[in-house]
Design a protein around this motif. Sequence first.
Motif, PDB file in Angstrom:
ATOM      1  N   ARG A 147     -43.789  16.154 -36.235  1.00  0.00           N
ATOM      2  CA  ARG A 147     -43.674  17.210 -36.775  1.00  0.00           C
ATOM      3  C   ARG A 147     -42.038  17.587 -37.260  1.00  0.00           C
ATOM      4  O   ARG A 147     -41.823  17.967 -38.354  1.00  0.00           O
ATOM      5  CB  ARG A 147     -43.993  18.509 -36.239  1.00  0.00           C
ATOM      6  N   TYR A 167     -37.040  26.274 -30.086  1.00  0.00           N
ATOM      7  CA  TYR A 167     -36.729  27.275 -31.056  1.00  0.00           C
ATOM      8  C   TYR A 167     -35.513  27.013 -31.929  1.00  0.00           C
ATOM      9  O   TYR A 167     -35.486  27.261 -33.076  1.00  0.00           O
ATOM     10  CB  TYR A 167     -36.309  28.676 -29.854  1.00  0.00           C
ATOM     11  N   THR A 170     -37.617  27.203 -40.858  1.00  0.00           N
ATOM     12  CA  THR A 170     -38.878  27.373 -40.832  1.00  0.00           C
ATOM     13  C   THR A 170     -39.392  28.430 -39.635  1.00  0.00           C
ATOM     14  O   THR A 170     -38.303  28.935 -39.039  1.00  0.00           O
ATOM     15  CB  THR A 170     -39.879  26.090 -40.717  1.00  0.00           C
ATOM     16  N   ASP A 171     -40.489  28.794 -39.274  1.00  0.00           N
ATOM     17  CA  ASP A 171     -40.952  29.412 -38.371  1.00  0.00           C
ATOM     18  C   ASP A 171     -42.049  28.907 -37.563  1.00  0.00           C
ATOM     19  O   ASP A 171     -42.453  27.913 -37.677  1.00  0.00           O
ATOM     20  CB  ASP A 171     -41.329  30.995 -38.908  1.00  0.00           C
ATOM     21  N   PHE A 172     -42.550  29.299 -36.306  1.00  0.00           N
ATOM     22  CA  PHE A 172     -43.331  28.567 -35.166  1.00  0.00           C
ATOM     23  C   PHE A 172     -44.493  28.707 -35.922  1.00  0.00           C
ATOM     24  O   PHE A 172     -45.387  27.638 -35.881  1.00  0.00           O
ATOM     25  CB  PHE A 172     -43.308  29.872 -34.098  1.00  0.00           C
ATOM     26  N   GLU A 173     -44.952  29.455 -36.618  1.00  0.00           N
ATOM     27  CA  GLU A 173     -46.242  29.633 -37.165  1.00  0.00           C
ATOM     28  C   GLU A 173     -46.472  28.303 -38.150  1.00  0.00           C
ATOM     29  O   GLU A 173     -47.353  27.544 -38.414  1.00  0.00           O
ATOM     30  CB  GLU A 173     -46.645  30.897 -37.994  1.00  0.00           C
ATOM     31  N   THR A 174     -45.429  28.308 -39.021  1.00  0.00           N
ATOM     32  CA  THR A 174     -45.460  27.181 -40.142  1.00  0.00           C
ATOM     33  C   THR A 174     -45.480  25.906 -39.291  1.00  0.00           C
ATOM     34  O   THR A 174     -46.175  25.058 -39.760  1.00  0.00           O
ATOM     35  CB  THR A 174     -44.258  27.466 -41.009  1.00  0.00           C
ATOM     36  N   PHE A 210     -46.334  24.912 -36.563  1.00  0.00           N
ATOM     37  CA  PHE A 210     -47.392  24.565 -35.492  1.00  0.00           C
ATOM     38  C   PHE A 210     -48.472  24.531 -36.437  1.00  0.00           C
ATOM     39  O   PHE A 210     -49.649  24.109 -35.839  1.00  0.00           O
ATOM     40  CB  PHE A 210     -47.707  25.601 -34.381  1.00  0.00           C
ATOM     41  N   LYS A 211     -48.586  24.786 -37.488  1.00  0.00           N
ATOM     42  CA  LYS A 211     -49.899  24.946 -38.435  1.00  0.00           C
ATOM     43  C   LYS A 211     -50.470  23.533 -38.428  1.00  0.00           C
ATOM     44  O   LYS A 211     -49.669  22.395 -38.756  1.00  0.00           O
ATOM     45  CB  LYS A 211     -49.662  25.451 -39.914  1.00  0.00           C
TER      46      LYS A 211
END
Length: 75
Positions: A16, A58, A66-70, A72-73
């Motif tokens: 990723r 982090y 980007t952010d964690f949600e994006t 790890f999606k």
Amino acid sequence: MKENEVDLFINDIGKRIREFRKNQKMTQLDLAIKSNVDERQIQRLESSHTSATLKTLYKVIKGLETDFETFFKGI
């Protein structure tokens, strides 16, 4: 979570990171600089030779803008 599941998860994180980095046309050095993480650490993460601490992850995710949600999606 079984040991092999953990290894697969670490491998997915490395893939990723590489995917996001390449989509942004960044080199590993570019990401290292933006993340304030050693380039060798980026290499080890992408190749799944090591797992990231939450602090390092982090920094890398923020360096990828980007952010964690994006991030790890779909993992």
